[in-house]
Enzyme design. Structure first.
Site, PDB file in Angstrom:
ATOM      1  N   ARG A 113      41.256  62.717  32.944  1.00  0.00           N
ATOM      2  CA  ARG A 113      41.601  61.742  33.992  1.00  0.00           C
ATOM      3  C   ARG A 113      40.659  61.928  35.180  1.00  0.00           C
ATOM      4  O   ARG A 113      40.150  60.973  35.748  1.00  0.00           O
ATOM      5  CB  ARG A 113      43.056  61.870  34.437  1.00  0.00           C
ATOM      6  CG  ARG A 113      43.334  61.031  35.682  1.00  0.00           C
ATOM      7  CD  ARG A 113      44.801  60.700  35.964  1.00  0.00           C
ATOM      8  NE  ARG A 113      45.737  61.737  35.636  1.00  0.00           N
ATOM      9  CZ  ARG A 113      45.913  62.872  36.336  1.00  0.00           C
ATOM     10  NH1 ARG A 113      45.211  63.106  37.422  1.00  0.00           N
ATOM     11  NH2 ARG A 113      46.783  63.762  35.934  1.00  0.00           N
ATOM     12  N   TYR A 120      39.232  34.649  42.158  1.00  0.00           N
ATOM     13  CA  TYR A 120      39.792  34.965  40.844  1.00  0.00           C
ATOM     14  C   TYR A 120      41.321  35.063  40.967  1.00  0.00           C
ATOM     15  O   TYR A 120      41.838  35.742  41.862  1.00  0.00           O
ATOM     16  CB  TYR A 120      39.205  36.285  40.324  1.00  0.00           C
ATOM     17  CG  TYR A 120      39.787  36.672  38.999  1.00  0.00           C
ATOM     18  CD1 TYR A 120      39.462  35.961  37.851  1.00  0.00           C
ATOM     19  CD2 TYR A 120      40.685  37.719  38.882  1.00  0.00           C
ATOM     20  CE1 TYR A 120      40.022  36.290  36.625  1.00  0.00           C
ATOM     21  CE2 TYR A 120      41.244  38.059  37.659  1.00  0.00           C
ATOM     22  CZ  TYR A 120      40.899  37.335  36.537  1.00  0.00           C
ATOM     23  OH  TYR A 120      41.461  37.659  35.337  1.00  0.00           O
ATOM     24  N   ASP A 126      32.785  41.084  44.889  1.00  0.00           N
ATOM     25  CA  ASP A 126      33.081  41.037  43.456  1.00  0.00           C
ATOM     26  C   ASP A 126      31.855  40.406  42.800  1.00  0.00           C
ATOM     27  O   ASP A 126      31.609  39.205  42.941  1.00  0.00           O
ATOM     28  CB  ASP A 126      34.345  40.204  43.212  1.00  0.00           C
ATOM     29  CG  ASP A 126      34.737  40.162  41.729  1.00  0.00           C
ATOM     30  OD1 ASP A 126      33.840  40.304  40.873  1.00  0.00           O
ATOM     31  OD2 ASP A 126      35.933  39.951  41.442  1.00  0.00           O
ATOM     32  N   LYS A 175      33.337  41.349  31.467  1.00  0.00           N
ATOM     33  CA  LYS A 175      32.561  40.115  31.422  1.00  0.00           C
ATOM     34  C   LYS A 175      31.098  40.433  31.061  1.00  0.00           C
ATOM     35  O   LYS A 175      30.850  40.951  29.994  1.00  0.00           O
ATOM     36  CB  LYS A 175      32.703  39.374  32.754  1.00  0.00           C
ATOM     37  CG  LYS A 175      34.159  39.315  33.280  1.00  0.00           C
ATOM     38  CD  LYS A 175      35.101  38.512  32.424  1.00  0.00           C
ATOM     39  CE  LYS A 175      36.564  38.693  32.778  1.00  0.00           C
ATOM     40  NZ  LYS A 175      36.933  38.405  34.147  1.00  0.00           N
TER      41      LYS A 175
END
Ligand SMILES: *Cc1c(COP(=O)(O)O)cnc(C)c1O
Length: 381
Positions: free
Chosen positions: A46, A98, A170, A195
């Site tokens: 982690r 978005y 972004d 993406k």
């Protein structure tokens, strides 16, 4: 080195013990301590995992930042960045946003006392007027999703510097191949790596890059504390995908420009939103701040009934959410990605029931055009 070369070098030569060209998938949750009080640099996955580290180092280089972080999704990456803000803080955010980011802001951040102004950030004066005494950041998408509005990144940075705000971009739509906001002065870049960076419609992932290491330390703290990390297999898939980002983006944008020009000529099409068209209001700003126009375009049709007809009858172009992969995908923002935005707000900003968003793939442009043409022709009969 040029970006094409940096892309290919992502994760290469990270394993001196074997000389493996690609970074191995370190599918291990934990790591043996050499001695009491000593660490190899890896203790528990982690906190850090070597495959993820290779990806995080690569994206930091690609975005010209100090530190990179990989998360289990784009939303997890954005949520980690929003953790920088506290009760009483105010954010200025691009209004054509978005849908998932809008949901996070409106349903979660506002509840913990972070207020948000949705501003058309393409309008520099509107952003200046929106700054309040408690404003902490400007968060933009450029071009926006789905209306492809272009914001001047350097102008946002100038406003931020005057008021000691963070500029957060972004950069999902253009990827570091076309646009590197940190080089223009931005403080943080976020990505849905699901993406263009992944590029093959086969992985969900998010990335954060910070301009300075102090901000990087804060993001790293949240990444480890909350734990929405990217696993080693998916980190490897991104390292694999990103190597061809340059080639893919060139083809995506070559196709998108050709298709945008074709769509403009179609009688059933009302408007084409593509920043690579010289008639697009953001064209000059895009030429200044990015090296390409990307593979995303939107278009509105004159007749609302054509929308379902298109979505159900296209054969090559697939009706599916998401974007940025090699396959051409088409979506209906009003019902899908932007369904969480109230209809009156959607209509006011132009996300109407006649708007389609098109992620242009890397197939032959003529095949994509033929697919659209057949459906338009059949509809008119
Ligand atoms: C898809 C997307 C996101 C969310 O990323 P996920 O990987 O789906 O969580 C955020 N911003 C933009 C611009 C996107 O297209």
């Amino acid at each position: 080195m040029h970006i094409e070369t940096l892309l290919v070098r992502s994760g290469v030569g990270k394993d001196p013990s074997t000389g493996s060209i690609t970074t191995p998938i370190y599918q291990s949750s934990t790591f043996q301590h050499p001695r009491l009080g000593e660490s190899t640099g890896y203790d528990y996955s982690r906190t850090a995992n070597p495959t993820r580290t290779a990806l995080e180092d690569a994206i930091a280089v690609l975005e010209s930042g100090a530190a990179g972080f990989a998360f289990s999704s784009g939303m997890a990456a954005i949520a980690a960045v929003f953790n920088l803000f506290k009760n009483g803080d105010h954010l200025i955010v691009s209004e054509d946003l978005y849908g998932g980011t809008y949901r996070l802001l409106s349903d979660i951040l506002q509840d913990i006392g972070v207020s948000v102004s949705y501003v058309n950030t393409a309008n520099i004066d509107a952003v200046k007027e929106g700054v309040q005494s408690n404003t902490k950041a400007i968060f933009i998408e450029t071009p926006t999703n789905p209306l492809m509005q272009v914001t001047d990144i350097a102008a946002m940075v100038e406003i931020s510097q005057q008021h000691q705000l963070l500029t957060i971009v972004d950069n999902t739509f253009l990827s570091p191949y076309c646009q590197r906001p940190i080089e223009l002065g931005a403080d943080i870049v976020v990505h849905s790596a699901s993406k263009y960076i992944g590029g093959h419609n086969d992985v969900i992932a998010g990335l954060v890059v910070t301009r300075c290491s102090e901000l990087g330390e804060k993001v790293k703290f949240y990444q480890n504390a909350i734990g929405a990390i990217l696993g080693p297999q998916d980190s490897w898939l991104l390292l694999r995908g990103v190597k061809t980002l340059g080639l893919r983006m060139e083809k995506h944008q070559e196709n998108a420009l050709k298709i945008a020009h074709w769509l403009v000529e179609q009688p059933d099409v009302e408007h084409v939103y593509y920043p690579g068209l010289e008639t697009h209001p953001g064209y000059e700003i895009m030429k200044k701040q990015s090296s390409g126009f990307g593979g995303m375009l939107s278009f509105s049709v004159r007749d609302e009934n054509l929308v379902p007809y298109l979505l159900e009858n296209l054969k090559l172009i697939t009706f599916a959410e998401s974007l940025g992969g090699v396959e051409s995908l088409i979506t209906f923002p009003a019902r899908q990605t932007h369904a969480d935005i109230p209809e009156e707000i959607r209509n006011a900003i132009g996300v109407t029931n006649r708007l389609l968003r098109f992620s242009v793939g890397i197939e032959h442009a003529d095949d994509i055009i033929q697919d659209l043409k057949e459906v338009f022709d059949a509809y008119r009969k």
